[in-house]
Design an enzyme around this catalytic site. Structure first.
Site, PDB file in Angstrom:
ATOM      1  N   ASN A  62     -15.204  -7.561 -18.895  1.00  0.00           N
ATOM      2  CA  ASN A  62     -14.073  -7.946 -19.741  1.00  0.00           C
ATOM      3  C   ASN A  62     -14.303  -9.315 -20.379  1.00  0.00           C
ATOM      4  O   ASN A  62     -14.871 -10.211 -19.769  1.00  0.00           O
ATOM      5  CB  ASN A  62     -12.728  -7.864 -18.999  1.00  0.00           C
ATOM      6  N   GLU A  64     -12.194 -12.123 -22.385  1.00  0.00           N
ATOM      7  CA  GLU A  64     -10.846 -12.562 -22.748  1.00  0.00           C
ATOM      8  C   GLU A  64     -10.871 -13.569 -23.884  1.00  0.00           C
ATOM      9  O   GLU A  64     -11.936 -14.047 -24.292  1.00  0.00           O
ATOM     10  CB  GLU A  64     -10.141 -13.114 -21.502  1.00  0.00           C
ATOM     11  N   CYS A  73     -11.383  -4.987 -22.604  1.00  0.00           N
ATOM     12  CA  CYS A  73     -11.682  -4.491 -21.254  1.00  0.00           C
ATOM     13  C   CYS A  73     -13.180  -4.208 -21.088  1.00  0.00           C
ATOM     14  O   CYS A  73     -13.877  -3.869 -22.060  1.00  0.00           O
ATOM     15  CB  CYS A  73     -10.960  -3.179 -21.003  1.00  0.00           C
ATOM     16  N   GLU A  75     -14.643  -1.632 -19.703  1.00  0.00           N
ATOM     17  CA  GLU A  75     -15.063  -0.250 -19.962  1.00  0.00           C
ATOM     18  C   GLU A  75     -15.367  -0.042 -21.437  1.00  0.00           C
ATOM     19  O   GLU A  75     -16.351   0.603 -21.810  1.00  0.00           O
ATOM     20  CB  GLU A  75     -13.981   0.745 -19.527  1.00  0.00           C
ATOM     21  N   CYS A 112      -7.672   1.348 -17.431  1.00  0.00           N
ATOM     22  CA  CYS A 112      -6.360   1.344 -18.102  1.00  0.00           C
ATOM     23  C   CYS A 112      -6.260   2.523 -19.078  1.00  0.00           C
ATOM     24  O   CYS A 112      -7.260   3.185 -19.403  1.00  0.00           O
ATOM     25  CB  CYS A 112      -6.134   0.018 -18.829  1.00  0.00           C
TER      26      CYS A 112
HETATM   27  N1  THU Z   1      -9.195  -5.003 -17.660  1.00  0.00           N
HETATM   28  C1  THU Z   1     -10.359  -4.313 -17.806  1.00  0.00           C
HETATM   29  O1  THU Z   1     -11.411  -4.891 -18.099  1.00  0.00           O
HETATM   30  N2  THU Z   1     -10.327  -2.979 -17.632  1.00  0.00           N
HETATM   31  C2  THU Z   1      -9.214  -2.249 -17.324  1.00  0.00           C
HETATM   32  O2  THU Z   1      -9.265  -1.023 -17.295  1.00  0.00           O
HETATM   33  C3  THU Z   1      -7.974  -2.956 -16.979  1.00  0.00           C
HETATM   34  C4  THU Z   1      -7.931  -4.390 -17.308  1.00  0.00           C
HETATM   35  C5  THU Z   1      -9.212  -6.448 -17.891  1.00  0.00           C
HETATM   36  C6  THU Z   1      -8.459  -6.887 -19.116  1.00  0.00           C
HETATM   37  C7  THU Z   1      -8.117  -8.312 -18.773  1.00  0.00           C
HETATM   38  O3  THU Z   1      -9.212  -9.139 -19.136  1.00  0.00           O
HETATM   39  C8  THU Z   1      -7.987  -8.313 -17.257  1.00  0.00           C
HETATM   40  O4  THU Z   1      -8.618  -7.121 -16.811  1.00  0.00           O
HETATM   41  C9  THU Z   1      -6.553  -8.329 -16.759  1.00  0.00           C
HETATM   42  O5  THU Z   1      -5.802  -7.311 -17.315  1.00  0.00           O
END
Ligand code: THU
Length: 160
Positions: A62, A64, A73, A75, A112
């Protein structure tokens, strides 16, 4: 009116040691990717590794951003990394893991909804299932035989 029951099935591995050898090394790549995540705001670190039909392993984590919705994310970073470099090679298996600075994640961390939708696009496109394995920092691993097992009644190109 009638009620229709939709069922899905998962496999549960008690620990990482129980995984088949190839999946264990894929999960280890996901852990390595997770450890390189850029998540200074949530401090929730996610890694994803997938193996393609040609044997290549592609990873993502991920990313940010101070403008929160501009982040992405793990994935989708991994899958888009794979599909942009290998547009016609099928994805066979995908492993996901996560850790957090605020708690030890002992339960499997599921992808997610937006990532499920993105992954489903490519599973449908390639006309073959993608095995999905996901875990927390330790403990059980959940496996589904297909991304669509995680996304019943999906929206797809047939509606367009
Ligand atoms: N996140 C992912 O990388 N994958 C997911 O399927 C759920 C959430 C990340 C997004 C964000 O950077 C952190 O987790 C918190 O939501």
């Amino acid at each position: 009116m009638k009620k229709v029951e939709i069922t899905t099935s998962i496999s549960v591995y008690d620990s990482i040691e129980e995984l088949p050898k190839d999946v264990l090394s894929l999960m280890q790549k996901a852990i390595e990717a997770k450890n390189k995540a850029y998540a200074p705001y949530s401090k929730f670190y996610v890694g994803c590794a997938l193996i393609l039909e040609n044997g290549v392993i592609v990873t993502g984590n991920n990313q940010e951003n101070a403008a929160y919705p501009s982040g992405m994310c793990a994935e989708r970073v991994a899958v888009w990394n794979a599909l942009s470099n290998y547009p016609n090679i099928k994805i066979l298996k995908l492993a996901i893991t996560a850790s957090s600075s605020s708690q030890l994640l002992k339960e499997p961390v599921a992808p997610c909804g937006a990532c499920r939708q993105t992954l489903s696009e490519y599973e449908i496109k390639q006309k073959s299932k993608v095995e999905v394995y996901f875990m927390g920092e330790e403990g059980k691993i959940i496996k589904t035989d297909s991304i669509l097992d995680l996304l019943p009644i999906a929206f797809d190109k047939s509606f367009l």
